[in-house]
Design a protein around this motif. Structure first.
Motif, PDB file in Angstrom:
ATOM      1  N   ARG B 207       0.831  -1.204   0.000  1.00 45.97           N
ATOM      2  CA  ARG B 207       0.000   0.000   0.000  1.00 45.97           C
ATOM      3  C   ARG B 207       0.868   1.258   0.000  1.00 45.97           C
ATOM      4  N   VAL B 208       2.029   1.175   0.629  1.00 53.62           N
ATOM      5  CA  VAL B 208       2.958   2.311   0.645  1.00 53.62           C
ATOM      6  C   VAL B 208       3.632   2.423  -0.728  1.00 53.62           C
ATOM      7  N   ALA B 209       4.049   1.282  -1.263  1.00 56.16           N
ATOM      8  CA  ALA B 209       4.709   1.272  -2.576  1.00 56.16           C
ATOM      9  C   ALA B 209       3.791   1.805  -3.667  1.00 56.16           C
ATOM     10  N   ALA B 210       2.484   1.690  -3.459  1.00 55.27           N
ATOM     11  CA  ALA B 210       1.518   2.122  -4.485  1.00 55.27           C
ATOM     12  C   ALA B 210       1.541   3.644  -4.685  1.00 55.27           C
ATOM     13  N   TYR B 211       2.202   4.368  -3.815  1.00 49.70           N
ATOM     14  CA  TYR B 211       2.352   5.816  -4.002  1.00 49.70           C
ATOM     15  C   TYR B 211       3.482   6.140  -4.985  1.00 49.70           C
ATOM     16  N   SER B 212       4.256   5.141  -5.368  1.00 49.09           N
ATOM     17  CA  SER B 212       5.429   5.400  -6.209  1.00 49.09           C
ATOM     18  C   SER B 212       5.057   5.414  -7.690  1.00 49.09           C
ATOM     19  N   ASP B 213       6.025   5.829  -8.517  1.00 48.03           N
ATOM     20  CA  ASP B 213       5.824   5.766  -9.965  1.00 48.03           C
ATOM     21  C   ASP B 213       6.124   4.368 -10.486  1.00 48.03           C
ATOM     22  N   ARG B 214       7.052   3.690  -9.818  1.00 52.30           N
ATOM     23  CA  ARG B 214       7.351   2.304 -10.202  1.00 52.30           C
ATOM     24  C   ARG B 214       8.027   1.588  -9.040  1.00 52.30           C
ATOM     25  N   GLU B 215       8.037   0.269  -9.130  1.00 53.37           N
ATOM     26  CA  GLU B 215       8.631  -0.526  -8.063  1.00 53.37           C
ATOM     27  C   GLU B 215       9.815  -1.319  -8.580  1.00 53.37           C
ATOM     28  N   VAL B 216      10.725  -1.561  -7.670  1.00 51.61           N
ATOM     29  CA  VAL B 216      11.840  -2.465  -7.941  1.00 51.61           C
ATOM     30  C   VAL B 216      11.837  -3.470  -6.797  1.00 51.61           C
ATOM     31  N   VAL B 217      11.962  -4.739  -7.121  1.00 50.02           N
ATOM     32  CA  VAL B 217      11.964  -5.753  -6.064  1.00 50.02           C
ATOM     33  C   VAL B 217      13.396  -6.225  -5.819  1.00 50.02           C
ATOM     34  N   ARG B 219      15.608  -9.187  -4.145  1.00 52.74           N
ATOM     35  CA  ARG B 219      15.508 -10.548  -3.627  1.00 52.74           C
ATOM     36  C   ARG B 219      16.914 -11.129  -3.606  1.00 52.74           C
ATOM     37  N   ASP B 220      17.320 -11.631  -2.451  1.00 49.01           N
ATOM     38  CA  ASP B 220      18.666 -12.203  -2.286  1.00 49.01           C
ATOM     39  C   ASP B 220      19.753 -11.250  -2.792  1.00 49.01           C
ATOM     40  N   GLY B 221      19.594  -9.974  -2.503  1.00 49.25           N
ATOM     41  CA  GLY B 221      20.639  -9.010  -2.842  1.00 49.25           C
ATOM     42  C   GLY B 221      20.676  -8.572  -4.291  1.00 49.25           C
ATOM     43  N   ARG B 222      19.695  -9.020  -5.065  1.00 58.45           N
ATOM     44  CA  ARG B 222      19.635  -8.616  -6.481  1.00 58.45           C
ATOM     45  C   ARG B 222      18.344  -7.868  -6.747  1.00 58.45           C
ATOM     46  N   THR B 223      18.391  -6.931  -7.684  1.00 62.34           N
ATOM     47  CA  THR B 223      17.189  -6.149  -7.980  1.00 62.34           C
ATOM     48  C   THR B 223      16.503  -6.658  -9.237  1.00 62.34           C
ATOM     49  N   ARG B 224      15.210  -6.526  -9.223  1.00 63.33           N
ATOM     50  CA  ARG B 224      14.439  -6.915 -10.396  1.00 63.33           C
ATOM     51  C   ARG B 224      13.374  -5.839 -10.575  1.00 63.33           C
ATOM     52  N   GLN B 225      13.367  -5.251 -11.779  1.00 62.72           N
ATOM     53  CA  GLN B 225      12.400  -4.190 -12.031  1.00 62.72           C
ATOM     54  C   GLN B 225      11.027  -4.790 -12.278  1.00 62.72           C
ATOM     55  N   VAL B 226      10.020  -4.259 -11.620  1.00 60.88           N
ATOM     56  CA  VAL B 226       8.685  -4.820 -11.791  1.00 60.88           C
ATOM     57  C   VAL B 226       7.983  -4.174 -12.969  1.00 60.88           C
ATOM     58  N   GLU B 227       8.031  -2.845 -12.985  1.00 60.90           N
ATOM     59  CA  GLU B 227       7.199  -2.180 -13.991  1.00 60.90           C
ATOM     60  C   GLU B 227       7.698  -0.755 -14.186  1.00 60.90           C
ATOM     61  N   LEU B 228       7.749  -0.341 -15.423  1.00 60.23           N
ATOM     62  CA  LEU B 228       8.097   1.047 -15.703  1.00 60.23           C
ATOM     63  C   LEU B 228       6.825   1.853 -15.838  1.00 60.23           C
ATOM     64  N   VAL B 229       6.860   3.088 -15.359  1.00 57.51           N
ATOM     65  CA  VAL B 229       5.670   3.918 -15.490  1.00 57.51           C
ATOM     66  C   VAL B 229       5.445   4.199 -16.974  1.00 57.51           C
ATOM     67  N   SER B 230       4.172   4.220 -17.382  1.00 57.44           N
ATOM     68  CA  SER B 230       3.901   4.399 -18.820  1.00 57.44           C
ATOM     69  C   SER B 230       4.125   5.845 -19.219  1.00 57.44           C
TER      70      SER B 230
END
Lengths: 168, 230
Positions: B207-217, B219-230
């Motif tokens: 719910r807090v992340a939903a205020y952002s333009d995009r999220e990055v996850v 996991r185990d010290g590595r990043t994975r982009q979830v979605e770019l803002v359109s």
């Protein structure tokens, strides 16, 4: 609709307008449904006709709630809704089928997570631009989506253990 | 990682950091554009706070680079890096960030005072920001005398008083109930949008992340982009 009539007599069009404003969200009430519901309420003695607005025609008839209608609304309001158990879930089915067929269940979880986060962002943005009733309904949706996401996270953390159960 | 362009402000690449034998970051990367709000999500212990600390120059990565506005943080002198943190970066943490011995207005004025601004001027600016966050009536109180939600608003005022280019927020609503958390997020996001600041928001709450333009996850010290803002 009966509850809305408790605030004062209204004609069908007015009822639809107030309903859509307060509760319609993304699913406005169909005209046909308004009039069929009003006939049923009339037949059951929960509403009565209360004059005709200038302009005439059946659609300008005003309806008022009866005492029996007020009692019905009061009883309905204090009757709790059955809590949904969510035991039939397409998300659960997809994860299990992915594991049973040896596919990567992470892909299922990731796709769902992306869709959920997108919806949550849209609802948050709508909430920020809306009034308090908008906030109320959007928060209700947001908490449910968040619950799904927490389940997705927990399932992702359990995938290796779960995979063993289906392939072993 | 997202494509770099003219709006790129902060970039962390191939970041690795271990605490003892445990790798906290294992090749993580993140790019933040000007005015963009990016949520960094992930389970506990995934490395998301370490990523924020590396990007903010609080912790030096074992390898990898962090560049801010084209400058490599590792190549900067300590003094310059500290000045950058004080002027261009703002920080909001979960708790324990306000100095208990100072009043709320002194806390908010602190980054300006450390940067050499005179007391009167710094406190006037601090009160301006406190008013924007609706806590100017708490100026004379100590942090211990205000509620958690109010303390977080004071902390946001302090993070923004220097009008930084990036605000680093690590679980800013973690210690708050839903209602106060909501208010704090709205104020943080609105203030950042108003000043054009970017925000790196570490949270495990969707719910807090939903205020952002995009999220990055992470996991185990590595990043994975979830979605770019359109």
């Amino acid at each position: 609709m009966l509850g809305l009539l408790e605030t004062g007599p209204r004609h069908g069009y007015d009822l639809k307008r107030v309903y859509d404003e307060r509760f319609g969200q993304d699913r406005p009430l169909a005209y046909g449904q308004v009039y069929s519901t009003l006939s049923r309420l009339l037949r059951n003695g929960l509403v009565e006709e209360s004059g005709v607005e200038p302009g005439g025609g059946p659609e300008r008839k005003r309806y008022a709630i009866t005492d029996a209608g007020v009692t019905d609304v009061s009883e309905w309001l204090v009757t709790p809704e059955s809590p949904q158990t969510y035991l039939q879930s397409a998300m659960y089915t997809k994860v299990v089928l992915a594991l049973m067929s040896g596919r990567d269940a992470n892909e299922v979880l990731d796709a769902q997570r992306t869709a959920h986060l997108k919806s949550m962002r849209e609802l948050t943005s709508r909430k920020q631009g809306g009034d308090l009733t908008d906030q109320l309904i959007c928060d209700h949706a947001l908490f449910h989506l968040e619950a799904d996401l927490r389940w997705l996270e927990l399932t992702a953390a359990r995938l290796s253990e779960l995979g063993g159960q289906f392939t072993g | 990682m997202a494509e770099r362009d003219d709006d790129t402000l902060l970039v962390g690449s191939e970041l690795r950091k271990s605490f003892g034998p445990t790798p906290a970051l294992d090749g993580a990367g993140l790019m933040v554009r000007r005015g963009e709000i990016v949520a960094v999500m992930g389970p506990s212990g995934s490395g998301k706070s370490t990523l924020l600390h590396c990007l903010a120059g609080i912790v030096a990565p074992d390898s990898g680079t962090v560049t801010f506005d084209g400058q490599d943080l590792a190549a900067m002198r300590d003094r310059d890096r500290s000045a950058l943190r004080r002027g261009a970066f703002g920080f909001v943490f979960q708790f324990g960030q306000l100095v208990p011995e100072l009043s709320c207005v002194e806390n908010v004025a602190l980054p300006m005072r450390l940067g050499g601004t005179r007391r009167k001027q710094a406190e006037a600016k601090a009160l301006e920001w406190m008013a924007r966050l609706e806590v100017d009536h708490l100026g004379g109180k100590r942090p211990g005398e205000v509620s958690g939600g109010q303390a977080q608003r004071v902390a946001i005022a302090r993070a923004l008083v220097t009008e930084p280019k990036v605000v680093f927020a690590d679980e800013p609503t973690g210690a708050l109930d839903s209602f106060n958390g909501e208010q704090v997020m709205r104020l943080l996001v609105d203030s950042a949008r108003e000043t054009g600041a970017s925000v790196v928001l570490v949270t495990h709450e969707a719910r807090v992340a939903a205020y952002s333009d995009r999220e990055v996850v992470v996991r185990d010290g590595r990043t994975r982009q979830v979605e770019l803002v359109s």
